[in-house]
Design a protein around this motif. Structure first.
Motif, mmCIF file in Angstrom:
data_model
loop_
_atom_site.group_PDB
_atom_site.id
_atom_site.type_symbol
_atom_site.label_atom_id
_atom_site.label_comp_id
_atom_site.label_asym_id
_atom_site.label_seq_id
_atom_site.Cartn_x
_atom_site.Cartn_y
_atom_site.Cartn_z
ATOM 1 N N SER A 304 -1.940 3.803 -8.381
ATOM 2 C CA SER A 304 -2.962 3.993 -9.413
ATOM 3 C C SER A 304 -2.453 3.598 -10.794
ATOM 4 O O SER A 304 -3.222 3.121 -11.642
ATOM 5 C CB SER A 304 -3.432 5.448 -9.422
ATOM 6 O OG SER A 304 -2.340 6.324 -9.672
ATOM 7 N N HIS A 305 -1.145 3.767 -11.030
ATOM 8 C CA HIS A 305 -0.576 3.369 -12.321
ATOM 9 C C HIS A 305 -0.584 1.849 -12.460
ATOM 10 O O HIS A 305 -0.890 1.316 -13.534
ATOM 11 C CB HIS A 305 0.842 3.905 -12.461
ATOM 12 C CG HIS A 305 1.504 3.524 -13.753
ATOM 13 N ND1 HIS A 305 1.117 4.035 -14.972
ATOM 14 C CD2 HIS A 305 2.507 2.630 -14.011
ATOM 15 C CE1 HIS A 305 1.857 3.499 -15.932
ATOM 16 N NE2 HIS A 305 2.705 2.641 -15.379
ATOM 17 N N ASP A 325 -12.702 -2.543 -8.740
ATOM 18 C CA ASP A 325 -12.435 -1.371 -7.900
ATOM 19 C C ASP A 325 -10.966 -1.305 -7.503
ATOM 20 O O ASP A 325 -10.423 -0.228 -7.286
ATOM 21 C CB ASP A 325 -13.296 -1.413 -6.634
ATOM 22 C CG ASP A 325 -14.775 -1.297 -6.940
ATOM 23 O OD1 ASP A 325 -15.119 -0.511 -7.849
ATOM 24 O OD2 ASP A 325 -15.579 -1.993 -6.310
ATOM 25 N N HIS A 326 -10.334 -2.466 -7.353
ATOM 26 C CA HIS A 326 -8.909 -2.502 -7.044
ATOM 27 C C HIS A 326 -8.335 -3.801 -7.574
ATOM 28 O O HIS A 326 -9.065 -4.757 -7.856
ATOM 29 C CB HIS A 326 -8.654 -2.380 -5.536
ATOM 30 C CG HIS A 326 -9.043 -3.606 -4.746
ATOM 31 N ND1 HIS A 326 -8.214 -4.692 -4.608
ATOM 32 C CD2 HIS A 326 -10.170 -3.920 -4.076
ATOM 33 C CE1 HIS A 326 -8.810 -5.618 -3.875
ATOM 34 N NE2 HIS A 326 -10.005 -5.183 -3.549
ATOM 35 N N THR A 340 -3.440 0.372 -1.303
ATOM 36 C CA THR A 340 -4.498 -0.211 -2.111
ATOM 37 C C THR A 340 -4.212 0.112 -3.571
ATOM 38 O O THR A 340 -3.986 1.284 -3.916
ATOM 39 C CB THR A 340 -5.870 0.358 -1.711
ATOM 40 O OG1 THR A 340 -6.108 0.068 -0.333
ATOM 41 C CG2 THR A 340 -6.972 -0.254 -2.552
ATOM 42 N N SER A 342 -5.650 0.881 -6.516
ATOM 43 C CA SER A 342 -6.929 1.313 -7.083
ATOM 44 C C SER A 342 -6.720 2.555 -7.928
ATOM 45 O O SER A 342 -5.665 3.198 -7.871
ATOM 46 C CB SER A 342 -7.934 1.613 -5.965
ATOM 47 O OG SER A 342 -7.503 2.721 -5.200
ATOM 48 N N SER A 343 -7.748 2.915 -8.690
ATOM 49 C CA SER A 343 -7.630 4.062 -9.591
ATOM 50 C C SER A 343 -7.538 5.378 -8.842
ATOM 51 O O SER A 343 -6.932 6.344 -9.324
ATOM 52 C CB SER A 343 -8.826 4.094 -10.549
ATOM 53 O OG SER A 343 -10.034 4.250 -9.809
ATOM 54 N N ASN A 344 -8.144 5.454 -7.664
ATOM 55 C CA ASN A 344 -8.160 6.720 -6.918
ATOM 56 C C ASN A 344 -7.156 6.752 -5.780
ATOM 57 O O ASN A 344 -7.168 7.676 -4.972
ATOM 58 C CB ASN A 344 -9.570 6.998 -6.384
ATOM 59 C CG ASN A 344 -10.068 5.900 -5.463
ATOM 60 O OD1 ASN A 344 -9.360 4.932 -5.198
ATOM 61 N ND2 ASN A 344 -11.293 6.046 -4.975
ATOM 62 N N SER A 345 -6.256 5.785 -5.717
ATOM 63 C CA SER A 345 -5.253 5.779 -4.662
ATOM 64 C C SER A 345 -4.206 6.863 -4.919
ATOM 65 O O SER A 345 -3.773 7.074 -6.061
ATOM 66 C CB SER A 345 -4.558 4.418 -4.587
ATOM 67 O OG SER A 345 -3.483 4.460 -3.669
ATOM 68 N N SER A 346 -3.788 7.535 -3.843
ATOM 69 C CA SER A 346 -2.704 8.515 -3.942
ATOM 70 C C SER A 346 -1.391 7.937 -3.424
ATOM 71 O O SER A 346 -0.386 8.649 -3.334
ATOM 72 C CB SER A 346 -3.062 9.769 -3.138
ATOM 73 O OG SER A 346 -3.255 9.434 -1.764
#
Length: 397
Positions: A304-305, A325-326, A340, A342-346
């Motif tokens: 996400s960073h 989105d990614h 992935t 992306s902003s919501n990836s953990s």
């Protein structure tokens, strides 16, 4: 070796699994080296790999009798093969002198099981897993198979394992990285071959034909060939047409073949003659975003960073309204492996991951611009698998 065996065994231990069963085409090939053609070309055909814990037996392939010729003709890593169903073939007069034919005949002498689930039940029972905890890659099972397995083995604790195997595949072995490196360079050479026929009046199909011919000549197989001119370059999934190239137009490539089962996914922009000033300005911002990713990617950094940094740089460098989105994904046997970006990836990046970092930008009816590079996450940063730098390629008029 394709399989990251130590990572698989560690993930199995972490999850308390006595065995993992691969069912999806990518996972079957990954865990055994067996490429089951019917699985890859249509939905429905079943092939599995049973991978027990080290104290529970040896890995085995479960496949239909109709695909035993592929097992005989490939270098598979599983110790055992189990077949199901029947498929009729006659014995030719020269079979004795044919090594693959002899192996094929030997495999056909194995006792057949009625169907795929019957074969899987027998394999799990032989491995003393009738009361075990088994991870099932749920994505490759035909409808009703998971329920049938649970009915046949009511004491088996079944847990979904597709996510576990996706996580295992995320960190590549040296053999995988070598294949990915080769297919990335094949894609670049194929772009060069396509641009070799780029001239006024050439069609998108002309360039696609040159691209795919070069891919085949380099030992890979065509998979992805999005090649569009001008306003058609803004079609995200553009398929080559009879549209003819004009001077000054954008040519967008989002392309890649398959080499020894491993995928490429790269994007480059070219123009016939000098590009429009505005296209050059926008492309520079997109390229700077990919370059920023290459500057900061290290093991331990959050996906996400990376997304946030790429977006910030593209917006700052000239496209303040840029949205995505990614900005990338893993690649391997699957065109979209983990992670992935992306902003919501953990997800957190690990050494040995192979990524496609990309910054596409589409203005419908005008043009599409895109930079996409393949790279490896290394201890000290990134190893780019590309030989080209991502700048706009200007084809002389």
């Amino acid at each position: 070796m394709l399989l990251n065996e130590s990572r698989l065994r560690q993930r199995m231990a972490d999850a308390g699994l006595d065995a993992v069963v691969a069912t999806a085409p990518e996972n079957v090939t990954y865990m055994s080296g067996f490429w089951a053609l019917p699985q890859w070309i249509r939905r429905g055909p079943q092939a599995y790999v049973v991978w027990p814990a080290s104290d529970r037996g040896t890995p085995e392939i479960i496949t239909s009798t109709s695909t035993l010729d592929l097992v005989a003709d490939q270098e598979v890593g599983a110790a055992k093969v189990r077949r199901f169903g029947e498929f009729h073939a006659e014995l030719g007069p020269n079979a004795v002198g044919d090594a693959v034919g002899q192996e094929h005949l030997q495999l056909r002498r194995l006792p057949p099981h009625r169907d795929a689930i019957a074969a899987l039940v027998a394999a799990l029972e032989e491995a003393r897993l009738g009361n075990g905890r088994v991870g099932i890659d749920e994505t490759g099972f035909a409808s009703g198979h998971l329920e049938a397995l649970a009915t046949r083995l009511p004491n088996v604790k079944i847990t979904p394992a597709a996510a576990l195997l996706r996580d295992v595949r995320a960190v590549k072995t040296d053999d995988e990285i070598d294949r990915l490196s080769q297919v990335a360079r094949i894609a670049e050479r194929s772009i060069g071959a396509a641009l070799g026929v780029a001239k006024e009046g050439a069609t998108e199909l002309d360039l696609a034909r040159a691209f795919h011919v070069q891919t085949i000549e380099d030992g890979a197989f065509p998979v992805l060939g999005c090649i569009g001119f001008g306003e058609r370059s803004a079609l995200m999934n553009v398929q080559p047409s009879d549209r003819r190239l004009r001077a000054g137009e954008i040519i967008r490539f989002d392309v890649g073949g398959r080499f020894h089962h491993y995928r490429a996914d790269v994007a480059r922009i070219a123009t016939l003659g000098d590009p429009p000033h505005e296209a050059r300005r926008l492309h520079k911002a997109l390229l700077r975003g990919v370059q920023r990713a290459c500057e900061i990617i290290r093991p331990g950094i959050a996906a996400s960073h990376v997304f946030g940094e790429v977006m910030r740089v593209v917006q700052r460098e000239g496209i303040p309204h840029y949205r995505r989105d990614h900005v990338g994904h893993g690649i391997g046997l699957d065109g979209y492996d983990a992670p992935t970006l992306s902003s919501n990836s953990s997800e957190v990046l690990e050494e040995g991951m192979v990524l496609c970092v990309e910054t596409p930008y589409y203005e419908i009816g005008r043009w599409g611009l895109q930079v996409e590079d393949m790279l490896v996450v290394r201890h000290g940063g990134v190893e780019r698998l590309m030989e080209t730098d991502g700048e706009i390629i200007v084809v002389p008029l």
